[in-house]
Design an enzyme around this catalytic site. Structure first.
Site, PDB file in Angstrom:
ATOM      1  N   CYS A   1     -38.446   0.848  10.164  1.00 20.27           N
ATOM      2  CA  CYS A   1     -39.354   1.038  11.302  1.00 20.27           C
ATOM      3  C   CYS A   1     -38.651   1.784  12.438  1.00 20.27           C
ATOM      4  CB  CYS A   1     -39.837  -0.346  11.752  1.00 20.27           C
ATOM      5  SG  CYS A   1     -40.668  -0.404  13.344  1.00 20.27           S
TER       6      CYS A   1
ATOM      7  N   CYS B   1     -38.821   0.085  15.822  1.00 23.44           N
ATOM      8  CA  CYS B   1     -37.930  -1.089  15.815  1.00 23.44           C
ATOM      9  C   CYS B   1     -36.494  -0.673  16.133  1.00 23.44           C
ATOM     10  CB  CYS B   1     -37.963  -1.791  14.456  1.00 23.44           C
ATOM     11  SG  CYS B   1     -39.570  -2.445  13.989  1.00 23.44           S
TER      12      CYS B   1
END
Length: 103
Positions: free
Chosen positions: A31, A34
């Site tokens: 991600c 993230c």
């Protein structure tokens, strides 16, 4: 204080039974957002000893992701005395996360 990795095995001890406010970062290695949020969360762990900062890898801990209803990551959850008191989804500036934590 360093960031703690949370698993279903240590969740009760480290999160539910914590005497401190807990910030949980639900994330995954693939991600991009993230990875952008991670250094902010890491710095909060170092700067804020009054808060226990934790990370849950949703790929490795799908039961915890389901328990918290994670549908989008990164998701930050603030818990106090075993209850969710705040949460947000997406990359957030440090100041917003501090507001979520009430600091």
């Amino acid at each position: 204080m360093s960031v703690l990795t949370i698993t279903k095995e240590n969740f009760s001890k480290e999160v539910l039974n914590s005497d401190k406010k807990v910030l949980i970062d639900f994330w995954a290695s693939w991600c991009g957002p993230c990875r952008m949020l991670s250094p902010i969360v890491d710095s909060l762990a170092e700067e804020t000893p009054s808060v226990k900062v934790c990370k849950v890898n949703v790929d490795e801990q799908p039961e915890l992701a389901m328990q918290f209803g994670v549908q989008s990551i990164p998701m930050l959850v603030v818990m106090e005395k075993g209850a969710i008191v705040n949460k947000t989804v997406g990359v957030q500036p440090k100041e917003n996360i501090k507001r979520l934590l009430g600091i």
